[in-house]
Design a protein around this motif. Sequence first.
Motif: not given
Length: 110
Positions: A1-28
């Motif tokens: 799986m590509d890193p971008i796909d993994k990052a998208i999966e991490e975002i989708k795995s979060r609960g509704p309304g749960e805050e996240f940072s694109y910058r932090k996930i992208a850096k990870k």
Amino acid sequence: MDPIDKAIEEIKSRGPGEEFSYRKIAKKYGVPDTTLRRIHQGKNVPIKEQQLQRRKLTPQQELELVSYIEKLTGRRLPPTREMLQNFALLIAKTNGEQLVGKSWVTRFIN
């Protein structure tokens, strides 16, 4: 799986309304945060999907065309470019796809 796909999966795995940072996930995952944001928001289509959308024939249809070429070659009747184009047109029409041109035949052969 590509890193971008993994990052998208991490975002989708979060609960509704749960805050996240694109910058932090992208850096990870080592991907550009603007690209991650645009893909997640549906503004960008990943390159793999773009390539699939631009294809005239599906992978299965391409296999059918290769099988056709092999059958003709086995009978010592090498197909001409026009024959390949006509057969590809028949296959593409069954899928409601666009017409294939002479340049498509050249790219397919290569």
